[in-house]
Design an enzyme around this catalytic site. Sequence first.
Site, PDB file in Angstrom:
ATOM      1  CG  HIS A 105      37.731  70.654  10.632  1.00  0.00           C
ATOM      2  ND1 HIS A 105      39.085  70.451  11.516  1.00  0.00           N
ATOM      3  CD2 HIS A 105      38.004  70.954   9.469  1.00  0.00           C
ATOM      4  CE1 HIS A 105      39.973  70.983  10.361  1.00  0.00           C
ATOM      5  NE2 HIS A 105      39.493  71.401   9.384  1.00  0.00           N
ATOM      6  CD  GLU A 139      41.683  72.668  12.853  1.00  0.00           C
ATOM      7  OE1 GLU A 139      42.771  72.936  12.315  1.00  0.00           O
ATOM      8  OE2 GLU A 139      40.685  73.503  12.830  1.00  0.00           O
ATOM      9  CB  SER A 164      48.328  71.809   3.022  1.00  0.00           C
ATOM     10  OG  SER A 164      48.766  71.480   4.260  1.00  0.00           O
ATOM     11  CD  GLU A 192      39.735  69.294   5.951  1.00  0.00           C
ATOM     12  OE1 GLU A 192      39.903  70.094   5.313  1.00  0.00           O
ATOM     13  OE2 GLU A 192      39.086  69.271   7.151  1.00  0.00           O
TER      14      GLU A 192
END
Length: 257
Positions: free
Chosen positions: A94, A96, A213, A166
Amino acid sequence: MRTPILAGNWKMHKTIAEALEFVKAVHGPLNDFPRVEKVICAPFISLAPLSEALRGTGIQLGAQNMHWEDQGAYTGEVSPLMLKGLCDLVIIGHSERRQLFGETDETVNRKTKAALTHSLTPIVCVGESLEQNRAGETEACVGEQVRAAFDGISAGQAVRIVVAYEPIWAIGTGIACPPEDANRIIGGVVRATLASLYGDAVAQAIRIQYGGSIKPDNVTELMQQPEIDGGLVGGASLNPADFVTLVRASAQAKGLA
Protein backbone atom coordinates in the site's frame (compact mmCIF):
# COMPACT_ATOMS: atom_id res chain seq x y z
CA MET A 1 -16.67 -12.52 -16.14
CA ARG A 2 -14.19 -11.82 -13.36
CA THR A 3 -15.74 -11.96 -9.87
CA PRO A 4 -15.86 -8.43 -8.42
CA ILE A 5 -13.96 -7.99 -5.16
CA LEU A 6 -14.79 -5.18 -2.73
CA ALA A 7 -12.27 -4.90 0.12
CA GLY A 8 -12.45 -2.51 3.04
CA ASN A 9 -9.07 -1.35 4.33
CA TRP A 10 -9.69 -0.15 7.87
CA LYS A 11 -6.11 1.09 8.29
CA MET A 12 -5.50 2.10 11.95
CA HIS A 13 -9.14 2.24 12.96
CA LYS A 14 -11.53 0.26 15.18
CA THR A 15 -11.02 -1.52 18.48
CA ILE A 16 -11.83 -5.22 18.69
CA ALA A 17 -15.26 -4.41 20.11
CA GLU A 18 -15.97 -1.94 17.29
CA ALA A 19 -14.81 -4.46 14.70
CA LEU A 20 -17.19 -7.11 16.02
CA GLU A 21 -20.09 -4.64 16.07
CA PHE A 22 -19.37 -3.82 12.43
CA VAL A 23 -19.63 -7.49 11.46
CA LYS A 24 -22.95 -7.83 13.29
CA ALA A 25 -24.30 -4.87 11.34
CA VAL A 26 -23.23 -5.93 7.85
CA HIS A 27 -23.26 -9.70 7.55
CA GLY A 28 -27.04 -9.99 7.16
CA PRO A 29 -27.46 -7.36 4.43
CA LEU A 30 -24.37 -8.58 2.57
CA ASN A 31 -25.89 -12.05 2.21
CA ASP A 32 -27.97 -10.56 -0.61
CA PHE A 33 -24.87 -10.20 -2.80
CA PRO A 34 -23.19 -13.61 -2.99
CA ARG A 35 -21.67 -12.92 -6.42
CA VAL A 36 -19.47 -10.12 -5.09
CA GLU A 37 -16.43 -11.08 -3.02
CA LYS A 38 -16.49 -9.12 0.24
CA VAL A 39 -13.35 -8.57 2.30
CA ILE A 40 -12.53 -6.78 5.54
CA CYS A 41 -8.84 -5.91 6.01
CA ALA A 42 -8.51 -5.22 9.71
CA PRO A 43 -5.69 -4.32 12.12
CA PHE A 44 -3.67 -7.26 13.41
CA ILE A 45 -5.19 -7.27 16.90
CA SER A 46 -8.69 -7.86 15.49
CA LEU A 47 -7.84 -10.70 13.13
CA ALA A 48 -8.30 -13.58 15.56
CA PRO A 49 -11.72 -12.51 16.90
CA LEU A 50 -12.90 -11.49 13.44
CA SER A 51 -11.82 -14.83 11.99
CA GLU A 52 -14.24 -16.50 14.37
CA ALA A 53 -17.00 -13.92 13.93
CA LEU A 54 -16.89 -14.07 10.10
CA ARG A 55 -17.12 -17.85 9.86
CA GLY A 56 -20.11 -18.74 7.71
CA THR A 57 -20.93 -15.14 6.78
CA GLY A 58 -19.47 -15.17 3.26
CA ILE A 59 -17.21 -12.25 4.21
CA GLN A 60 -13.49 -12.88 3.89
CA LEU A 61 -10.79 -11.52 6.16
CA GLY A 62 -7.58 -9.81 5.14
CA ALA A 63 -4.51 -8.42 6.88
CA GLN A 64 -3.05 -5.04 5.96
CA ASN A 65 0.59 -6.07 5.81
CA MET A 66 3.03 -8.86 6.69
CA HIS A 67 6.72 -9.75 6.71
CA TRP A 68 8.16 -12.09 4.10
CA GLU A 69 9.94 -14.39 6.57
CA ASP A 70 8.15 -17.21 8.42
CA GLN A 71 9.82 -16.32 11.72
CA GLY A 72 12.85 -14.53 13.12
CA ALA A 73 14.20 -11.58 15.07
CA TYR A 74 11.89 -8.96 13.52
CA THR A 75 10.39 -7.12 16.47
CA GLY A 76 6.92 -5.81 15.77
CA GLU A 77 6.41 -7.80 12.58
CA VAL A 78 3.84 -10.47 11.72
CA SER A 79 4.72 -13.41 9.46
CA PRO A 80 2.66 -15.16 6.78
CA LEU A 81 2.82 -18.31 8.89
CA MET A 82 1.03 -16.43 11.69
CA LEU A 83 -1.65 -15.18 9.30
CA LYS A 84 -2.26 -18.53 7.65
CA GLY A 85 -5.51 -19.96 8.97
CA LEU A 86 -6.69 -16.58 10.24
CA CYS A 87 -6.83 -14.65 6.98
CA ASP A 88 -7.73 -15.24 3.38
CA LEU A 89 -5.95 -12.22 1.90
CA VAL A 90 -3.25 -9.67 2.70
CA ILE A 91 -2.65 -6.16 1.36
CA ILE A 92 0.91 -5.73 0.09
CA GLY A 93 2.68 -2.53 -0.88
CA HIS A 94 0.00 0.00 0.00
CA SER A 95 1.26 3.50 -0.78
CA GLU A 96 1.17 4.40 2.91
CA ARG A 97 3.50 1.47 3.59
CA ARG A 98 5.76 2.59 0.74
CA GLN A 99 5.80 6.28 1.72
CA LEU A 100 5.80 6.08 5.52
CA PHE A 101 7.49 2.76 6.30
CA GLY A 102 10.08 2.25 3.61
CA GLU A 103 8.41 -0.41 1.46
CA THR A 104 10.17 -0.91 -1.87
CA ASP A 105 9.43 -2.77 -5.06
CA GLU A 106 11.80 -5.48 -3.82
CA THR A 107 10.02 -5.97 -0.49
CA VAL A 108 6.66 -5.96 -2.26
CA ASN A 109 7.87 -8.78 -4.48
CA ARG A 110 9.25 -10.79 -1.56
CA LYS A 111 6.03 -10.40 0.41
CA THR A 112 3.92 -11.35 -2.59
CA LYS A 113 5.89 -14.56 -3.07
CA ALA A 114 5.65 -15.37 0.64
CA ALA A 115 1.89 -14.82 0.67
CA LEU A 116 1.44 -17.17 -2.28
CA THR A 117 3.62 -19.80 -0.60
CA HIS A 118 1.28 -19.77 2.39
CA SER A 119 -1.96 -19.78 0.37
CA LEU A 120 -2.78 -16.15 1.15
CA THR A 121 -4.21 -14.05 -1.68
CA PRO A 122 -2.08 -10.92 -2.12
CA ILE A 123 -3.75 -7.62 -2.91
CA VAL A 124 -0.78 -5.89 -4.52
CA CYS A 125 -1.04 -2.09 -4.62
CA VAL A 126 0.44 0.07 -7.36
CA GLY A 127 -0.01 3.75 -8.13
CA GLU A 128 1.69 7.02 -8.97
CA SER A 129 2.25 10.15 -6.92
CA LEU A 130 0.76 13.54 -7.76
CA GLU A 131 4.16 14.71 -9.02
CA GLN A 132 4.49 11.68 -11.30
CA ASN A 133 0.95 12.15 -12.54
CA ARG A 134 1.53 15.81 -13.38
CA ALA A 135 4.82 14.97 -15.10
CA GLY A 136 3.12 12.45 -17.37
CA GLU A 137 4.93 9.54 -15.73
CA THR A 138 1.89 7.52 -14.66
CA GLU A 139 2.24 4.80 -17.29
CA ALA A 140 5.96 4.30 -16.71
CA CYS A 141 5.64 4.31 -12.91
CA VAL A 142 2.68 1.95 -12.70
CA GLY A 143 4.03 -0.39 -15.35
CA GLU A 144 7.36 -0.70 -13.54
CA GLN A 145 5.65 -1.37 -10.20
CA VAL A 146 3.62 -4.16 -11.78
CA ARG A 147 6.67 -5.73 -13.41
CA ALA A 148 8.63 -5.58 -10.15
CA ALA A 149 5.81 -7.03 -8.06
CA PHE A 150 5.36 -10.00 -10.42
CA ASP A 151 9.05 -10.68 -10.95
CA GLY A 152 9.77 -14.41 -10.67
CA ILE A 153 6.09 -15.31 -10.28
CA SER A 154 4.66 -17.99 -12.55
CA ALA A 155 1.48 -17.63 -14.60
CA GLY A 156 -0.23 -20.17 -12.33
CA GLN A 157 0.61 -18.02 -9.32
CA ALA A 158 -0.18 -14.73 -11.04
CA VAL A 159 -3.86 -15.57 -11.52
CA ARG A 160 -4.19 -15.87 -7.73
CA ILE A 161 -3.10 -12.27 -7.20
CA VAL A 162 -5.41 -9.26 -6.98
CA VAL A 163 -3.93 -5.94 -8.12
CA ALA A 164 -5.16 -2.63 -6.72
CA TYR A 165 -4.47 0.50 -8.76
CA GLU A 166 -4.46 3.34 -6.24
CA PRO A 167 -3.27 6.71 -7.51
CA ILE A 168 -1.57 8.12 -4.41
CA TRP A 169 -2.98 11.59 -5.01
CA ALA A 170 -6.53 10.22 -4.68
CA ILE A 171 -6.08 8.32 -1.39
CA GLY A 172 -7.79 10.06 1.51
CA THR A 173 -8.16 13.31 -0.40
CA GLY A 174 -11.79 12.97 -1.44
CA ILE A 175 -10.68 13.42 -5.06
CA ALA A 176 -11.22 10.19 -6.98
CA CYS A 177 -9.56 9.50 -10.28
CA PRO A 178 -12.13 10.07 -13.07
CA PRO A 179 -13.68 6.67 -13.88
CA GLU A 180 -12.63 6.74 -17.52
CA ASP A 181 -9.03 7.55 -16.55
CA ALA A 182 -8.95 4.79 -13.94
CA ASN A 183 -10.33 2.35 -16.50
CA ARG A 184 -7.71 3.45 -19.03
CA ILE A 185 -4.79 2.95 -16.63
CA ILE A 186 -6.12 -0.36 -15.32
CA GLY A 187 -6.72 -1.74 -18.80
CA GLY A 188 -4.05 0.03 -20.82
CA VAL A 189 -1.22 -0.11 -18.30
CA VAL A 190 -1.79 -2.64 -15.52
CA ARG A 191 -3.54 -5.33 -17.56
CA ALA A 192 -1.42 -4.59 -20.62
CA THR A 193 1.75 -5.03 -18.57
CA LEU A 194 0.44 -8.32 -17.21
CA ALA A 195 -0.33 -9.41 -20.77
CA SER A 196 3.25 -8.65 -21.79
CA LEU A 197 4.46 -10.87 -18.95
CA TYR A 198 2.01 -13.77 -19.18
CA GLY A 199 -0.11 -13.43 -22.31
CA ASP A 200 -3.61 -12.06 -22.74
CA ALA A 201 -5.51 -15.03 -21.33
CA VAL A 202 -3.74 -14.80 -17.96
CA ALA A 203 -4.00 -11.01 -17.89
CA GLN A 204 -7.74 -11.22 -18.51
CA ALA A 205 -8.12 -13.62 -15.58
CA ILE A 206 -6.39 -11.36 -13.03
CA ARG A 207 -8.69 -9.08 -11.05
CA ILE A 208 -7.73 -5.42 -10.80
CA GLN A 209 -9.36 -3.10 -8.28
CA TYR A 210 -9.47 0.67 -8.15
CA GLY A 211 -8.72 2.45 -4.88
CA GLY A 212 -8.67 6.10 -3.92
CA SER A 213 -11.60 8.06 -2.45
CA ILE A 214 -14.27 5.51 -3.42
CA LYS A 215 -17.56 6.61 -1.87
CA PRO A 216 -21.23 5.66 -2.16
CA ASP A 217 -21.81 8.54 -4.56
CA ASN A 218 -19.13 7.54 -7.08
CA VAL A 219 -18.86 3.76 -6.74
CA THR A 220 -21.49 2.99 -9.40
CA GLU A 221 -19.75 4.97 -12.13
CA LEU A 222 -16.40 3.42 -11.22
CA MET A 223 -17.73 -0.13 -11.16
CA GLN A 224 -19.49 0.31 -14.49
CA GLN A 225 -16.08 0.55 -16.13
CA PRO A 226 -15.27 -2.78 -17.84
CA GLU A 227 -11.67 -3.05 -16.63
CA ILE A 228 -12.41 -2.26 -12.97
CA ASP A 229 -13.09 -5.47 -11.05
CA GLY A 230 -13.81 -4.00 -7.63
CA GLY A 231 -12.49 -1.57 -5.09
CA LEU A 232 -10.00 -1.26 -2.26
CA VAL A 233 -11.83 1.17 -0.02
CA GLY A 234 -10.49 3.19 2.89
CA GLY A 235 -12.61 5.66 4.83
CA ALA A 236 -15.95 4.66 3.29
CA SER A 237 -15.46 1.10 4.53
CA LEU A 238 -15.56 2.15 8.19
CA ASN A 239 -19.30 2.81 8.26
CA PRO A 240 -21.45 -0.34 8.06
CA ALA A 241 -24.22 1.28 6.02
CA ASP A 242 -21.71 2.75 3.56
CA PHE A 243 -19.94 -0.59 3.16
CA VAL A 244 -23.22 -2.34 2.37
CA THR A 245 -24.05 0.43 -0.12
CA LEU A 246 -20.67 -0.02 -1.82
CA VAL A 247 -21.18 -3.76 -2.20
CA ARG A 248 -24.78 -3.36 -3.41
CA ALA A 249 -23.79 -0.70 -5.94
CA SER A 250 -20.90 -2.83 -7.18
CA ALA A 251 -23.18 -5.82 -7.68
CA GLN A 252 -25.74 -3.73 -9.52
CA ALA A 253 -23.12 -2.03 -11.70
CA LYS A 254 -21.81 -5.44 -12.80
CA GLY A 255 -25.29 -6.83 -13.39
CA LEU A 256 -25.04 -9.25 -10.46
CA ALA A 257 -27.98 -8.03 -8.39
